[in-house]
Write a protein that holds these residues in place. Sequence first.
Motif, mmCIF file in Angstrom:
data_model
loop_
_atom_site.group_PDB
_atom_site.id
_atom_site.type_symbol
_atom_site.label_atom_id
_atom_site.label_comp_id
_atom_site.label_asym_id
_atom_site.label_seq_id
_atom_site.Cartn_x
_atom_site.Cartn_y
_atom_site.Cartn_z
ATOM 1 N N HIS A 32 3.424 -51.644 5.788
ATOM 2 C CA HIS A 32 4.129 -52.705 5.073
ATOM 3 C C HIS A 32 5.529 -52.178 4.768
ATOM 4 N N PRO A 33 6.542 -53.041 4.723
ATOM 5 C CA PRO A 33 7.894 -52.568 4.391
ATOM 6 C C PRO A 33 7.960 -51.751 3.107
ATOM 7 N N ASP A 34 7.063 -52.022 2.158
ATOM 8 C CA ASP A 34 7.085 -51.275 0.901
ATOM 9 C C ASP A 34 6.647 -49.823 1.063
ATOM 10 N N GLN A 35 6.080 -49.488 2.215
ATOM 11 C CA GLN A 35 5.703 -48.096 2.469
ATOM 12 C C GLN A 35 6.859 -47.293 3.045
ATOM 13 N N LEU A 36 7.967 -47.947 3.348
ATOM 14 C CA LEU A 36 9.114 -47.262 3.936
ATOM 15 C C LEU A 36 10.095 -46.802 2.870
ATOM 16 N N VAL A 37 10.678 -45.638 3.118
ATOM 17 C CA VAL A 37 11.809 -45.148 2.340
ATOM 18 C C VAL A 37 12.908 -44.799 3.340
ATOM 19 N N ILE A 38 14.048 -45.454 3.195
ATOM 20 C CA ILE A 38 15.187 -45.175 4.071
ATOM 21 C C ILE A 38 15.863 -43.899 3.582
ATOM 22 N N THR A 39 16.169 -43.002 4.508
ATOM 23 C CA THR A 39 16.770 -41.717 4.149
ATOM 24 C C THR A 39 18.097 -41.528 4.862
ATOM 25 N N SER A 40 18.848 -40.548 4.381
ATOM 26 C CA SER A 40 20.113 -40.193 5.027
ATOM 27 C C SER A 40 19.829 -39.198 6.144
ATOM 28 N N GLY A 41 19.207 -39.688 7.195
ATOM 29 C CA GLY A 41 18.856 -38.866 8.333
ATOM 30 C C GLY A 41 17.479 -38.249 8.209
#
Length: 469
Positions: free
Chosen positions: A169-178
């Motif tokens: 689910h999108p809520d399981q994602l964490v966007i990171t700086s690389g």
Amino acid sequence: MVWVAVDRRLNTPLTKQIFHQLQSKILNGDLKAGQALPSTRQLAADLQVSRNVVLEVYEQLMAEGYLEARQGSGTFVAEGALLKHPLTFESLPDSIKHTGTKMTEDIVNFRSGIPALELFPRKHWARLAQQVLSDTPGRSFGYGSPEGRYELRSAIAKYLYRTRGVRCHPDQLVITSGATQAITLVAKLLVNPGDHIMIEDPITNDIQTIFTSCGARLIPLPVDHSGIAADRLVTGAYHGSVYVTPSHQYPLGSILPIQRRVQLIEYARNTGSYIVEDDYDSEFRYEGPPIHSLQSLDPSVVIYIGTFSKILSPALRIGYLILPYPLVERCRMLKWFSDLHTPSLEQLILARFIEEGFLERHIRQMKKVYKQRRNFLRKVLGQCFGDSVQVTGDSTGLHLIAEFTGIRFTNEVLEQMLGAGVSVHGVEMHAIQKGRHENRIILGYGNLEEQQIEKGISRIKHVLDNIRK
């Protein structure tokens, strides 16, 4: 009289020239505490400059505490502004000069993991960037949430399900700086000082450093032609999480078969551990479609790491984590304390780039380019070295392994190559247990055109021929 010189031939504004000279005289004691300065009118006349220039200088010096104005008496040097040993600017030590990846244009750099930078889809990206800047509401220019923009998390979740079988689910994602930040966050999530983590051997030095800097004790598991030796997973008192690159092992390039993937999943289930799946460049598979992710077998025990550095450009600095639900909230908190959030505008542009189909189109186009470059590299290696070189790990990604008969790629040999105008890295530098990969080098080809590839291999041959004499 206060001696100050101005030079109208310089590009430096007169206010800066006068300010820095007066500041220096106060700091080193030439102008002493309590000493009166000329009036602004007098100093302007002496220097033949506008009085407004001197007024601006005095105001700045007073604002920073160097001067004080006394009603009806004038302007004086303030107490406490003497610096007994004024700072002098020394040149940087040679050891820290010119850091980074700067190289002369004549050096052929076979660095792995660099895509074809000149083929970045600038026109599409620029058009989408203009749309985002025009359409995005003002609130999006403020601070964002640590997990990243929902638009991008949703686009990535759908894209990965289509192409890699990833279930989330999108809520399981964490966007990171690389990807580097993603791995660092994972290390902080999983490791307390003294904890063990099992890791492929060889594996990039950076990964080893990230985990050990968080206090982890590495347990190296050897890699063969089928990836990590899953039958050597450690159970009992020393069990811990496992870090793997199953779809294209780095650096050797092997692909983990289903039997070993099942062993990993069962190990994680039985021990309550997590598997960290680093899927850094598997989009570029040249024989058949991309391999399905390990995460697709059991999302509850796998942490999935991805990046757009290899697909698009390292300059974007966008990666992501997909986490089992129990880890999501703590990871968001760690991300918040790390850098608040990854830049929002780039996330919005990338989200549209994915949603409008440009990412998958770009991948299809680049697979053709990279396959051609890979084939050319293999051809040139065969022409130059014949049966004395064996190529492996080239079915996927942006690099291959060249294994040479009768050659040890010591630091001295690699330095000779650099002196001859070609930069390569040995597999051995990434090995935890040394001595098993000294005859292998990593040849990245993603950012090299055929002419550069041919020139680089020719230079390698020249060095190796001299060694064999």
